[in-house]
Design an enzyme around this catalytic site. Structure first.
Site: not given
Ligand code: AMP
Length: 281
Positions: A35, A37-38, A62, A151
């Protein structure tokens, strides 16, 4: 053109060759179902590096036994398209059986920081995170690695591992990306029904309220937490507040008196979905 790499050996060969060409490698580790964020992490990496590698790996170590490993959303094709559009050079998507072959037995354990906040409720979670991030760093050999403040505890713990183990990676923290109404973007938001999505707003609303009250002069953490709790519990589909804590941004120790720069973190179950969020005061 984004290149999909599925084996550890191939990824290692590419990193080695990039290093020999003196290319700066930026790395964004993810569990996929990407999304905005990524993609904000990808954008940061693209600005600061010659090559950007995104890993997509739903890391089994995890997840706790009763957690959502099996139902975690996965859509590699969609992710590849998003990576292509964002200008990612390589997507590394290894198989779990190659990352953790039969007889796998080495883990990274941190003696502090991991027993608090999320760690208290997800035993073994950070052991899995640190182990996989360590492995991914060894495979990808990044100069810079990008993690979201979404996170927050994870970001702090990874920074500490890199420092403690003298790893040659610069860990960069990036701000939380939110939906227009304030909900922090997350792959797990996909689990929410329409009604639950409304109650999920309680997390960000409570964090914004805490910031507002702090800025008006409230420095008693108990009072701030009480107000947050009241607000969150006024949403009908909130099942449980797992924790609300106001902590020092580095040690993650709870504060007795709140100061500028402290971090408010929370984990809340909306229906059966566990959501986390945080804010800097
Ligand atoms: P995940 O796929 O949920 O393990 O997240 C992968 C990376 O994307 C991690 O470093 C998360 O902190 C970051 N991340 C996930 N959601 C967001 C967001 N809304 N804003 C910024 N970074 C994000």
């Amino acid at each position: 053109m984004t290149k999909l790499i599925k084996t550890i050996n191939e990824m290692k060969k590419i990193s080695k060759s990039l290093k020999l060409q003196n290319k700066k490698i930026g790395f964004v580790p993810t569990m996929g179902y990407l999304h905005k964020g990524h993609l904000s992490l990808v954008e940061c990496s693209k600005k600061e590096n010659d090559i950007t590698v995104v890993s997509i790996f739903v890391n089994p170590t995890q997840f706790g036994e009763n957690e959502d490993f099996d139902k975690y959303p996965r859509d590699l094709e969609r992710d590849l398209k998003l990576c292509e559009d964002a200008g990612v050079d390589y997507v590394f998507a290894p198989r779990a059986s190659e990352m953790y072959p039969e007889g796998y037995s080495t883990y990274v354990i941190m003696e502090t920081l991991t027993d608090k906040l999320c760690g208290k409720y997800r035993p073994g979670h950070f052991k899995g995170v640190l182990t996989v991030v360590n492995k991914l760093f060894n495979i990808v050999q990044p100069d810079n690695a990008y993690f979201g403040e979404k996170d927050y505890q994870q970001l702090i713990i990874i920074k500490k591992m890199v420092e403690d183990l003298n790893m040659n990676v610069n860990v960069v923290g990036c701000p939380i990306v939110r939906e227009e109404d304030g909900l922090a973007m997350s792959s797990r938001n996909k689990y929410l029904s329409e009604e639950e999505r409304k109650s999920a707003l309680s997390l960000s609303k409570a964090l914004f309220l805490a910031k507002e009250l702090f800025e008006k002069g409230e420095t008693n953490p108990q009072k701030l937490k009480e107000e947050m709790k009241k607000l969150i519990l006024s949403y009908p589909l909130v099942k449980e507040i797992q924790y609300i804590e106001i902590v020092d941004p580095i040690t993650l120790e709870e504060k007795q008196k709140v100061e500028k720069g402290d971090r408010v973190l929370l984990a809340v179950f909306v229906g059966d979905t566990r959501l986390i969020d945080n804010i800097k005061l």
